[in-house]
Design a protein around this motif. Structure first.
Motif, PDB file in Angstrom:
ATOM      1  N   LYS A  77      74.473 -27.446  47.943  1.00  0.00           N
ATOM      2  CA  LYS A  77      75.058 -26.158  47.546  1.00  0.00           C
ATOM      3  C   LYS A  77      75.831 -26.237  46.234  1.00  0.00           C
ATOM      4  CE  LYS A  77      73.856 -24.773  51.748  1.00  0.00           C
ATOM      5  NZ  LYS A  77      73.404 -25.985  52.386  1.00  0.00           N
ATOM      6  N   PHE A  78      76.315 -27.428  45.862  1.00  0.00           N
ATOM      7  CA  PHE A  78      77.067 -27.540  44.613  1.00  0.00           C
ATOM      8  C   PHE A  78      76.208 -27.150  43.407  1.00  0.00           C
ATOM      9  CE2 PHE A  78      75.048 -31.679  44.706  1.00  0.00           C
ATOM     10  CZ  PHE A  78      74.744 -31.913  43.377  1.00  0.00           C
ATOM     11  N   VAL A  79      74.893 -27.273  43.539  1.00  0.00           N
ATOM     12  CA  VAL A  79      73.994 -26.881  42.443  1.00  0.00           C
ATOM     13  C   VAL A  79      74.133 -25.387  42.168  1.00  0.00           C
ATOM     14  CG1 VAL A  79      71.564 -26.704  41.756  1.00  0.00           C
ATOM     15  CG2 VAL A  79      72.388 -28.768  42.910  1.00  0.00           C
ATOM     16  N   LEU A  80      74.252 -24.587  43.219  1.00  0.00           N
ATOM     17  CA  LEU A  80      74.426 -23.148  43.037  1.00  0.00           C
ATOM     18  C   LEU A  80      75.750 -22.851  42.339  1.00  0.00           C
ATOM     19  CD1 LEU A  80      73.167 -21.809  46.480  1.00  0.00           C
ATOM     20  CD2 LEU A  80      71.956 -21.853  44.294  1.00  0.00           C
ATOM     21  N   GLY A  81      76.813 -23.534  42.750  1.00  0.00           N
ATOM     22  CA  GLY A  81      78.107 -23.353  42.100  1.00  0.00           C
ATOM     23  C   GLY A  81      78.047 -23.728  40.633  1.00  0.00           C
ATOM     24  N   PHE A  82      77.370 -24.827  40.336  1.00  0.00           N
ATOM     25  CA  PHE A  82      77.224 -25.255  38.951  1.00  0.00           C
ATOM     26  C   PHE A  82      76.496 -24.190  38.134  1.00  0.00           C
ATOM     27  CE2 PHE A  82      74.547 -27.220  35.688  1.00  0.00           C
ATOM     28  CZ  PHE A  82      75.525 -27.829  34.908  1.00  0.00           C
ATOM     29  N   LEU A  83      75.409 -23.669  38.657  1.00  0.00           N
ATOM     30  CA  LEU A  83      74.640 -22.652  37.940  1.00  0.00           C
ATOM     31  C   LEU A  83      75.446 -21.365  37.740  1.00  0.00           C
ATOM     32  CD1 LEU A  83      71.127 -23.111  39.565  1.00  0.00           C
ATOM     33  CD2 LEU A  83      71.823 -23.757  37.256  1.00  0.00           C
ATOM     34  N   ILE A  84      76.195 -20.965  38.753  1.00  0.00           N
ATOM     35  CA  ILE A  84      76.996 -19.741  38.649  1.00  0.00           C
ATOM     36  C   ILE A  84      78.096 -19.909  37.603  1.00  0.00           C
ATOM     37  CG2 ILE A  84      78.656 -18.274  39.885  1.00  0.00           C
ATOM     38  CD1 ILE A  84      76.871 -18.763  42.406  1.00  0.00           C
ATOM     39  N   ILE A  85      78.841 -21.018  37.677  1.00  0.00           N
ATOM     40  CA  ILE A  85      79.929 -21.258  36.720  1.00  0.00           C
ATOM     41  C   ILE A  85      79.361 -21.399  35.307  1.00  0.00           C
ATOM     42  CG2 ILE A  85      81.734 -22.886  36.030  1.00  0.00           C
ATOM     43  CD1 ILE A  85      82.522 -21.155  38.400  1.00  0.00           C
ATOM     44  N   SER A  86      78.238 -22.093  35.156  1.00  0.00           N
ATOM     45  CA  SER A  86      77.629 -22.252  33.840  1.00  0.00           C
ATOM     46  C   SER A  86      77.196 -20.908  33.260  1.00  0.00           C
ATOM     47  CB  SER A  86      76.414 -23.182  33.924  1.00  0.00           C
ATOM     48  OG  SER A  86      76.813 -24.465  34.291  1.00  0.00           O
ATOM     49  N   THR A  87      76.621 -20.075  34.096  1.00  0.00           N
ATOM     50  CA  THR A  87      76.191 -18.748  33.645  1.00  0.00           C
ATOM     51  C   THR A  87      77.388 -17.895  33.221  1.00  0.00           C
ATOM     52  OG1 THR A  87      74.277 -18.841  35.122  1.00  0.00           O
ATOM     53  CG2 THR A  87      74.925 -16.666  34.315  1.00  0.00           C
ATOM     54  N   LEU A  88      78.443 -17.928  34.028  1.00  0.00           N
ATOM     55  CA  LEU A  88      79.642 -17.159  33.692  1.00  0.00           C
ATOM     56  C   LEU A  88      80.298 -17.671  32.417  1.00  0.00           C
ATOM     57  CD1 LEU A  88      81.187 -16.670  37.246  1.00  0.00           C
ATOM     58  CD2 LEU A  88      80.090 -14.930  35.820  1.00  0.00           C
ATOM     59  N   ALA A  89      80.345 -19.003  32.259  1.00  0.00           N
ATOM     60  CA  ALA A  89      80.936 -19.575  31.046  1.00  0.00           C
ATOM     61  C   ALA A  89      80.102 -19.229  29.817  1.00  0.00           C
ATOM     62  CB  ALA A  89      81.076 -21.085  31.192  1.00  0.00           C
ATOM     63  N   THR A  90      78.797 -19.253  29.956  1.00  0.00           N
ATOM     64  CA  THR A  90      77.912 -18.903  28.838  1.00  0.00           C
ATOM     65  C   THR A  90      78.073 -17.439  28.449  1.00  0.00           C
ATOM     66  OG1 THR A  90      76.327 -20.578  29.549  1.00  0.00           O
ATOM     67  CG2 THR A  90      75.503 -18.864  28.066  1.00  0.00           C
ATOM     68  N   ALA A  91      78.304 -16.591  29.430  1.00  0.00           N
ATOM     69  CA  ALA A  91      78.479 -15.161  29.175  1.00  0.00           C
ATOM     70  C   ALA A  91      79.898 -14.835  28.709  1.00  0.00           C
ATOM     71  CB  ALA A  91      78.149 -14.371  30.434  1.00  0.00           C
ATOM     72  N   ALA A  92      80.715 -15.859  28.430  1.00  0.00           N
ATOM     73  CA  ALA A  92      82.099 -15.694  27.960  1.00  0.00           C
ATOM     74  C   ALA A  92      82.948 -14.918  28.962  1.00  0.00           C
ATOM     75  CB  ALA A  92      82.131 -15.051  26.584  1.00  0.00           C
ATOM     76  N   PHE A  93      82.720 -15.146  30.241  1.00  0.00           N
ATOM     77  CA  PHE A  93      83.493 -14.504  31.295  1.00  0.00           C
ATOM     78  C   PHE A  93      84.888 -15.109  31.387  1.00  0.00           C
ATOM     79  CE2 PHE A  93      84.786 -14.155  35.770  1.00  0.00           C
ATOM     80  CZ  PHE A  93      84.690 -12.792  35.956  1.00  0.00           C
ATOM     81  N   PHE A  94      85.007 -16.400  31.047  1.00  0.00           N
ATOM     82  CA  PHE A  94      86.277 -17.118  31.150  1.00  0.00           C
ATOM     83  C   PHE A  94      86.946 -17.228  29.786  1.00  0.00           C
ATOM     84  CE2 PHE A  94      83.587 -19.119  34.503  1.00  0.00           C
ATOM     85  CZ  PHE A  94      84.286 -18.635  35.594  1.00  0.00           C
ATOM     86  N   SER A  95      88.291 -17.270  29.796  1.00  0.00           N
ATOM     87  CA  SER A  95      89.030 -17.511  28.557  1.00  0.00           C
ATOM     88  C   SER A  95      88.981 -19.005  28.232  1.00  0.00           C
ATOM     89  CB  SER A  95      90.484 -17.067  28.719  1.00  0.00           C
ATOM     90  OG  SER A  95      91.160 -17.937  29.621  1.00  0.00           O
ATOM     91  N   LYS A  96      89.431 -19.356  27.054  1.00  0.00           N
ATOM     92  CA  LYS A  96      89.441 -20.761  26.627  1.00  0.00           C
ATOM     93  C   LYS A  96      90.322 -21.609  27.554  1.00  0.00           C
ATOM     94  CE  LYS A  96      89.202 -23.140  22.275  1.00  0.00           C
ATOM     95  NZ  LYS A  96      89.321 -23.040  20.837  1.00  0.00           N
TER      96      LYS A  96
END
Length: 111
Positions: free
Chosen positions: A27-46
């Motif tokens: 399941k950690f693969v799904l978490g990795f993909l979700i966080i990576s997608t959100l980070a790529t979309a600039a969802f998170f601040s620096k």
């Protein structure tokens, strides 16, 4: 994974294949993909990216500590030297290949 079960003739014993796959899937693969997608979309601040990177390092550390705590050297010794040698040679080969890729990328892209 499917090939392993099929080669042992146990693929037919799996009744609900989707449930079986979900239980075995890391399941950690799904978490990795979700966080990576959100980070790529600039969802998170620096600052949030920095905090997530720190969390990632701690999780990695705890994972390896857990592996170390569950290591049974008596059971490893019973397996003999051959499986250890195969694993060690494989790891060295992977590390060498990875180093080669990094050095080639450095030359190719000037990093």
């Amino acid at each position: 994974m499917r090939f392993n079960w099929a080669s042992r003739g146990q693929a037919q014993a799996v009744g609900h294949k989707a449930k079986f796959l979900w239980q075995k899937f890391p399941k950690f693969v799904l978490g990795f993909l979700i966080i990576s997608t959100l980070a790529t979309a600039a969802f998170f601040s620096k600052e949030q990216i920095g905090a997530l990177a720190n969390l990632s390092r701690w999780a990695f550390l705890l994972t390896f500590a857990g592996v170390g705590l569950r290591t049974n050297f008596k059971a490893l010794a019973k397996q003999g030297l051959k499986p250890f040698a195969v694993g060690a040679i494989g790891e060295v080969a992977i590390a060498g290949f990875t180093l080669g890729l990094v050095l080639a990328a450095q030359r190719l892209f000037g990093w």
